[in-house]
Write a protein that holds these residues in place. Sequence first.
Motif, PDB file in Angstrom:
ATOM      1  N   GLU A   1      93.685  35.282  85.343  1.00 48.51           N
ATOM      2  CA  GLU A   1      92.951  34.839  84.158  1.00 48.51           C
ATOM      3  C   GLU A   1      93.819  34.825  82.905  1.00 48.51           C
ATOM      4  N   THR A   2      95.035  35.359  82.960  1.00 50.30           N
ATOM      5  CA  THR A   2      95.903  35.397  81.783  1.00 50.30           C
ATOM      6  C   THR A   2      96.297  33.977  81.397  1.00 50.30           C
ATOM      7  N   THR A   3      96.087  33.629  80.133  1.00 55.52           N
ATOM      8  CA  THR A   3      96.380  32.274  79.665  1.00 55.52           C
ATOM      9  C   THR A   3      97.890  32.042  79.581  1.00 55.52           C
ATOM     10  N   VAL A   4      98.289  30.774  79.470  1.00 56.75           N
ATOM     11  CA  VAL A   4      99.694  30.403  79.619  1.00 56.75           C
ATOM     12  C   VAL A   4     100.594  31.081  78.592  1.00 56.75           C
ATOM     13  N   VAL A   5     100.276  30.968  77.302  1.00 55.21           N
ATOM     14  CA  VAL A   5     101.158  31.538  76.278  1.00 55.21           C
ATOM     15  C   VAL A   5     101.208  33.055  76.386  1.00 55.21           C
ATOM     16  N   ALA A   6     100.073  33.684  76.680  1.00 60.54           N
ATOM     17  CA  ALA A   6     100.083  35.133  76.872  1.00 60.54           C
ATOM     18  C   ALA A   6     100.947  35.507  78.074  1.00 60.54           C
ATOM     19  N   ARG A   7     100.830  34.742  79.141  1.00 64.51           N
ATOM     20  CA  ARG A   7     101.590  35.043  80.354  1.00 64.51           C
ATOM     21  C   ARG A   7     103.093  34.880  80.128  1.00 64.51           C
ATOM     22  N   LEU A   8     103.492  33.747  79.551  1.00 64.02           N
ATOM     23  CA  LEU A   8     104.930  33.543  79.358  1.00 64.02           C
ATOM     24  C   LEU A   8     105.492  34.508  78.315  1.00 64.02           C
ATOM     25  N   SER A   9     104.676  34.938  77.338  1.00 70.56           N
ATOM     26  CA  SER A   9     105.134  35.919  76.350  1.00 70.56           C
ATOM     27  C   SER A   9     105.359  37.279  76.994  1.00 70.56           C
ATOM     28  N   ILE A  10     104.455  37.656  77.889  1.00 68.49           N
ATOM     29  CA  ILE A  10     104.617  38.933  78.606  1.00 68.49           C
ATOM     30  C   ILE A  10     105.827  38.874  79.527  1.00 68.49           C
ATOM     31  N   ILE A  11     105.995  37.771  80.234  1.00 72.53           N
ATOM     32  CA  ILE A  11     107.165  37.616  81.106  1.00 72.53           C
ATOM     33  C   ILE A  11     108.448  37.712  80.293  1.00 72.53           C
ATOM     34  N   ALA A  12     108.492  37.016  79.150  1.00 78.15           N
ATOM     35  CA  ALA A  12     109.682  37.065  78.306  1.00 78.15           C
ATOM     36  C   ALA A  12     109.924  38.475  77.776  1.00 78.15           C
ATOM     37  N   GLN A  13     108.875  39.127  77.315  1.00 78.98           N
ATOM     38  CA  GLN A  13     109.022  40.481  76.770  1.00 78.98           C
ATOM     39  C   GLN A  13     109.629  41.433  77.799  1.00 78.98           C
ATOM     40  N   GLN A  14     109.136  41.390  79.016  1.00 79.40           N
ATOM     41  CA  GLN A  14     109.644  42.295  80.050  1.00 79.40           C
ATOM     42  C   GLN A  14     111.037  41.879  80.520  1.00 79.40           C
ATOM     43  N   SER A  15     111.289  40.594  80.595  1.00 82.87           N
ATOM     44  CA  SER A  15     112.598  40.122  81.047  1.00 82.87           C
ATOM     45  C   SER A  15     113.696  40.426  80.044  1.00 82.87           C
ATOM     46  N   LEU A  16     113.351  40.488  78.746  1.00 84.44           N
ATOM     47  CA  LEU A  16     114.359  40.664  77.705  1.00 84.44           C
ATOM     48  C   LEU A  16     114.654  42.116  77.393  1.00 84.44           C
ATOM     49  N   LEU A  17     114.097  43.036  78.167  1.00 80.51           N
ATOM     50  CA  LEU A  17     114.432  44.445  77.981  1.00 80.51           C
ATOM     51  C   LEU A  17     115.920  44.703  78.224  1.00 80.51           C
ATOM     52  N   CYS A  18     116.546  43.846  79.023  1.00 84.64           N
ATOM     53  CA  CYS A  18     117.972  43.997  79.336  1.00 84.64           C
ATOM     54  C   CYS A  18     118.849  43.134  78.440  1.00 84.64           C
ATOM     55  N   LEU A  19     118.261  42.424  77.462  1.00 84.40           N
ATOM     56  CA  LEU A  19     119.013  41.409  76.728  1.00 84.40           C
ATOM     57  C   LEU A  19     120.181  41.998  75.949  1.00 84.40           C
ATOM     58  N   GLU A  20     119.974  43.096  75.272  1.00 85.03           N
ATOM     59  CA  GLU A  20     121.046  43.657  74.447  1.00 85.03           C
ATOM     60  C   GLU A  20     122.258  44.015  75.304  1.00 85.03           C
ATOM     61  N   ALA A  21     122.024  44.669  76.431  1.00 87.48           N
ATOM     62  CA  ALA A  21     123.133  45.040  77.314  1.00 87.48           C
ATOM     63  C   ALA A  21     123.809  43.803  77.881  1.00 87.48           C
TER      64      ALA A  21
END
Length: 480
Positions: free
Chosen positions: A91-111
Motif C-alpha cells: 500500500e506504500t505510495t510511489v514517492v514514499a516508497r522510493l524515498s524510503i528506498i533512497a534513505q536506506q540505500s544512502l546510509l553508506c553514501l559518505e563512506a
Amino acid sequence: MGTEAVSARHLEAIWKPHVAVLPSPGLGHVTPLFELALRLVTHHGFRVSFLNITTEASAAQNQLLHSPRLPPDLHIVDLPPADVSTLVSPETTVVARLSIIAQQSLLCLEALLAELTPKPRALIIDLFCTQAFDACKRLSIPTFTFFTPSSHLLAFSLFLPRLDREVEGEFVDLPQPVEVPGCAPIRTQDLLDQVRNRKIDEYKWYLYHLSRLPMAAGILLNTWVDLEPVTLTALREHSFYRQIPTPPVYPVGPIIKEAGAERVAWLDRQPPESVLLVTLGSGGTLSGEQVIELAWGLELSQQRFIWVVRTPSDANACATFFSAGSDADDPKSYLPEGFEERIGERGLVVPSWCPQVEILGHASTGGFLSHCGWNSTLESVANGVPMIAWPLYAEQRMNATMLVEQVGMAVRAGESDGGVIGRKEIEKAVRVMLEGEEGKAVRRKAKELKQRATETLRNGGSSYESLVSLADLWKASCAE
C-alpha cells in the motif's frame, strides 16, 4: 610497451575531472541522469561515477546501466541492496516508497564517496535523494540537483513550503487556481498527486525533499529557454525566488535518451506522418474498462497506430513503476475479442515495451498519445511529434495543461475526472490529430519546437552554454 600504454590511460582517467551522479529509483529518474552522465563523458571530457541504487531496481533499469557498450569513463557503482521489507508495504505510495528506498540505500553514501579516487568535484542528485546533502557537506563535496520535471513544477515546489504554512485544509479545495509567483496559475484539478492529500506520507516526503532544494549549490533543469521562457525568467528574477534564496538555475535540456539502431519494419511500410504511437510510460497502467475503451477508440478511428499495451490494473495508475521491463503480457487476454484480427495491418500491438525514441524519430510517426511524463514530453518535442495528452499520475496533469494551453503542441484525449474516457472521445482525438486542421496546427508548433530544441543543444546554444558553464566550474575546482 603495452603495460606503459595501459598505465598512461589509467593516469589519464585519474586526472580527468571527476563527478558523481546519483538518481533515485525508477526508470523515469534513472534515464535522464544517465543521459546527463553520458553527455558529461562524451561532450565535456569528464569521468563519471554513476551511483546505482539497486534495491527494487527494475529489469529495464538493470539492462540500461549494465550494458557492455558503456564508454570507459562512465563507471556504474552499484550500492548494496537495502532491506526495506519492514518499512514498506504493497500500500506504500510511489514517492514514499522510493524515498524510503533512497534513505536506506544512502546510509553508506559518505563512506562510498570517500573511497572514490580521485575525490568527486561534485555530486549531482535528483529530487528524491536529498539525504545526500548531509554526507556531502561533511566531505566538502558541492551537491547539485538535477530537477528532471518541468521548471513550472520547480517553481511550484519552491512555493509549496509557503503554501503549507499559510493555507488551511486541502489545496485541491481552494476556490481559485494556485497563483505561483511569476508563473502561470495551476488549476487545483491539475495539482500533482503528491500534494492532493496533506495528511499522508506521500505529501510529507515530497515537502521534505523540496524544502531542502535551497541547500543545493545549483539546480540543473531538463528544459530550455524557448520551451518555458516565463517560468525560467521568474526563477531567476522574481523577488520571491531570490529571497528563498533559490540556488543558481542551469537549463541544460532537452536531455533525452539517444536513438539507437533499432527499427520497426512495420513503420517503414506506412505513409509519412500517418501513425499514432500510443504508450503511457514505463510505469503507466490503465484499468481494464479503460483498456477496452481505448481499443475501441483506436479501431473506430480507422487510423494507423502502434499501441504498447500492458496488463490492466484497476487499483493503481503507476502499477509498473518499480517493475518496468519485467512484465510479460498476453494482450489477447484483456483486449476486445477479435481486436487484432479486425485492425489487421492498420495497427501494431506491442506487449509491454517499445523503442520509443526510435519510433518518435521515424518519418511515418505523426502523433503520440502520451501520459505527458516529462521525459516522454521532451522526446516528443525533440522529434517534432505532436501529442494527445492522457495524463495519469504525479505532475502529468500540469504538463498536459501546459502543452495544450501554453505551448500549443498537444490536444486533449478528453476529460475523465477520475473516470473512464469513452471510445467516441478517443476516436475524435485520434482523428483530430492525424486528419484535422487542429492536428496540422499542433504539428507545425511541434516542428518549430524541434528546431529550437536542436539549436539550444548546439555549440553556442543556451542549454549547451549553460552546461559548459557548469563543466568549467567543476574543472576549475580540480586546479584548487
